[in-house]
Design a protein around this motif. Structure first.
Motif, PDB file in Angstrom:
ATOM      1  N   VAL A  45      42.046 -61.360 -17.176  1.00  6.95           N
ATOM      2  CA  VAL A  45      42.483 -61.995 -18.419  1.00  6.95           C
ATOM      3  C   VAL A  45      42.705 -63.489 -18.216  1.00  6.95           C
ATOM      4  O   VAL A  45      42.423 -64.309 -19.083  1.00  6.95           O
ATOM      5  CB  VAL A  45      43.780 -61.310 -18.952  1.00  6.95           C
ATOM      6  CG1 VAL A  45      44.416 -62.114 -20.064  1.00  6.95           C
ATOM      7  CG2 VAL A  45      43.483 -59.886 -19.394  1.00  6.95           C
ATOM      8  N   HIS A  46      43.185 -63.861 -17.032  1.00  6.83           N
ATOM      9  CA  HIS A  46      43.451 -65.258 -16.713  1.00  6.83           C
ATOM     10  C   HIS A  46      42.227 -65.969 -16.129  1.00  6.83           C
ATOM     11  O   HIS A  46      42.345 -67.116 -15.654  1.00  6.83           O
ATOM     12  CB  HIS A  46      44.633 -65.365 -15.756  1.00  6.83           C
ATOM     13  CG  HIS A  46      45.935 -64.982 -16.382  1.00  6.83           C
ATOM     14  ND1 HIS A  46      46.486 -65.660 -17.451  1.00  6.83           N
ATOM     15  CD2 HIS A  46      46.799 -63.971 -16.111  1.00  6.83           C
ATOM     16  CE1 HIS A  46      47.619 -65.097 -17.806  1.00  6.83           C
ATOM     17  NE2 HIS A  46      47.840 -64.078 -17.009  1.00  6.83           N
ATOM     18  N   GLY A  47      41.082 -65.322 -16.157  1.00  2.22           N
ATOM     19  CA  GLY A  47      39.854 -65.964 -15.717  1.00  2.22           C
ATOM     20  C   GLY A  47      39.602 -65.959 -14.222  1.00  2.22           C
ATOM     21  O   GLY A  47      38.708 -66.640 -13.730  1.00  2.22           O
ATOM     22  N   LEU A  48      40.398 -65.181 -13.478  1.00  4.09           N
ATOM     23  CA  LEU A  48      40.186 -65.075 -12.040  1.00  4.09           C
ATOM     24  C   LEU A  48      39.156 -63.981 -11.727  1.00  4.09           C
ATOM     25  O   LEU A  48      38.910 -63.087 -12.541  1.00  4.09           O
ATOM     26  CB  LEU A  48      41.506 -64.761 -11.339  1.00  4.09           C
ATOM     27  CG  LEU A  48      42.613 -65.833 -11.487  1.00  4.09           C
ATOM     28  CD1 LEU A  48      43.929 -65.314 -10.936  1.00  4.09           C
ATOM     29  CD2 LEU A  48      42.199 -67.109 -10.797  1.00  4.09           C
ATOM     30  N   ALA A  49      38.609 -64.062 -10.545  1.00  6.53           N
ATOM     31  CA  ALA A  49      37.644 -63.058 -10.119  1.00  6.53           C
ATOM     32  C   ALA A  49      38.310 -61.686 -10.032  1.00  6.53           C
ATOM     33  O   ALA A  49      39.535 -61.596  -9.868  1.00  6.53           O
ATOM     34  CB  ALA A  49      37.074 -63.442  -8.744  1.00  6.53           C
ATOM     35  N   ALA A  50      37.517 -60.664 -10.116  1.00  6.84           N
ATOM     36  CA  ALA A  50      38.035 -59.299  -9.994  1.00  6.84           C
ATOM     37  C   ALA A  50      38.713 -59.116  -8.646  1.00  6.84           C
ATOM     38  O   ALA A  50      38.338 -59.736  -7.651  1.00  6.84           O
ATOM     39  CB  ALA A  50      36.906 -58.290 -10.158  1.00  6.84           C
ATOM     40  N   MET A  51      39.717 -58.255  -8.625  1.00  5.83           N
ATOM     41  CA  MET A  51      40.393 -57.922  -7.375  1.00  5.83           C
ATOM     42  C   MET A  51      39.394 -57.299  -6.417  1.00  5.83           C
ATOM     43  O   MET A  51      38.562 -56.485  -6.816  1.00  5.83           O
ATOM     44  CB  MET A  51      41.524 -56.935  -7.636  1.00  5.83           C
ATOM     45  CG  MET A  51      42.262 -56.522  -6.385  1.00  5.83           C
ATOM     46  SD  MET A  51      43.297 -55.059  -6.635  1.00  5.83           S
ATOM     47  CE  MET A  51      42.061 -53.771  -6.655  1.00  5.83           C
ATOM     48  N   GLN A  52      39.490 -57.666  -5.166  1.00  4.96           N
ATOM     49  CA  GLN A  52      38.644 -57.086  -4.125  1.00  4.96           C
ATOM     50  C   GLN A  52      39.315 -55.877  -3.512  1.00  4.96           C
ATOM     51  O   GLN A  52      40.518 -55.871  -3.316  1.00  4.96           O
ATOM     52  CB  GLN A  52      38.353 -58.127  -3.045  1.00  4.96           C
ATOM     53  CG  GLN A  52      37.629 -59.350  -3.563  1.00  4.96           C
ATOM     54  CD  GLN A  52      36.266 -59.024  -4.114  1.00  4.96           C
ATOM     55  OE1 GLN A  52      35.440 -58.408  -3.454  1.00  4.96           O
ATOM     56  NE2 GLN A  52      36.016 -59.428  -5.360  1.00  4.96           N
ATOM     57  N   TRP A  53      38.537 -54.860  -3.214  1.00  5.48           N
ATOM     58  CA  TRP A  53      39.079 -53.653  -2.603  1.00  5.48           C
ATOM     59  C   TRP A  53      39.297 -53.814  -1.109  1.00  5.48           C
ATOM     60  O   TRP A  53      40.077 -53.089  -0.508  1.00  5.48           O
ATOM     61  CB  TRP A  53      38.152 -52.468  -2.853  1.00  5.48           C
ATOM     62  CG  TRP A  53      38.356 -51.907  -4.217  1.00  5.48           C
ATOM     63  CD1 TRP A  53      37.774 -52.334  -5.377  1.00  5.48           C
ATOM     64  CD2 TRP A  53      39.216 -50.839  -4.591  1.00  5.48           C
ATOM     65  NE1 TRP A  53      38.220 -51.598  -6.442  1.00  5.48           N
ATOM     66  CE2 TRP A  53      39.102 -50.662  -5.976  1.00  5.48           C
ATOM     67  CE3 TRP A  53      40.063 -50.011  -3.872  1.00  5.48           C
ATOM     68  CZ2 TRP A  53      39.811 -49.688  -6.665  1.00  5.48           C
ATOM     69  CZ3 TRP A  53      40.761 -49.035  -4.566  1.00  5.48           C
ATOM     70  CH2 TRP A  53      40.635 -48.886  -5.936  1.00  5.48           C
ATOM     71  N   THR A  54      38.594 -54.738  -0.501  1.00  7.97           N
ATOM     72  CA  THR A  54      38.714 -54.908   0.957  1.00  7.97           C
ATOM     73  C   THR A  54      39.262 -56.282   1.288  1.00  7.97           C
ATOM     74  O   THR A  54      39.267 -57.181   0.474  1.00  7.97           O
ATOM     75  CB  THR A  54      37.352 -54.737   1.650  1.00  7.97           C
ATOM     76  OG1 THR A  54      36.436 -55.675   1.098  1.00  7.97           O
ATOM     77  CG2 THR A  54      36.838 -53.332   1.466  1.00  7.97           C
TER      78      THR A  54
END
Length: 162
Positions: free
Chosen positions: A153-162
């Motif tokens: 929502v804040h325009g950051l990249a998706a969370m990484q799983w690793t």
């Protein structure tokens, strides 16, 4: 480690890492922003830390007291909360309580797991400590997912799983 705890310990470990990944690249300004009426990242972060300390105490670590207990006591929503500590302060507390929980889960006995939980969670279908532990870990998984969504929502990249 008790066999019944092994998958829950794995979930605790995964959630510990995913929480950190969800906050990677988030600064205090973004963490404080509220998209509409939704909770902000800072509030969810504080809530998760408070919940982990609650879990630690429920599992018998009476000395485990959240360093933010004075600001979260009787708070049920972001509107009721004053200033939220910095993400650096929050992350320090997360690491501290996570270490306590990891150690405790490695040592908990079968008898302790099957004892009546001091807190009842209606949706889990069990009233023992093992059921309460399962509920609390599912609860934090949900909120980590919310933080991951708020990143986007804040325009950051998706969370990484690793």
């Amino acid at each position: 480690m008790q066999p019944a705890v092994e998958p829950l310990y794995a979930t605790l470990d995964l959630n510990t890492r995913l929480f950190q990944n969800a906050l990677n690249g988030v600064d205090d300004g973004v963490a404080q922003e509220r998209p509409g009426d939704a909770n902000n990242i800072a509030f969810l972060t504080l809530h998760l830390i408070d919940a982990r300390y609650f879990l630690a105490r429920m599992l018998g670590l009476e000395e485990a007291e959240s360093p933010f207990a004075d600001i979260t006591q009787d708070v049920n929503s972001v509107e009721e909360l004053g200033e939220i500590p910095s993400l650096a302060e929050l992350m320090f507390a997360w690491q501290e309580v996570s270490g306590l929980l990891e150690e405790r889960l490695q040592q908990i006995s079968a008898e302790e797991l099957l004892a009546d939980s001091p807190h009842k969670f209606p949706v889990i279908g069990r009233e023992d400590v093992l059921g309460a532990l399962a509920f609390m870990l599912a609860h934090e998984s949900q909120h980590i997912g919310q933080i991951a969504l708020l990143r986007r929502v804040h325009g950051l990249a998706a969370m990484q799983w690793t």
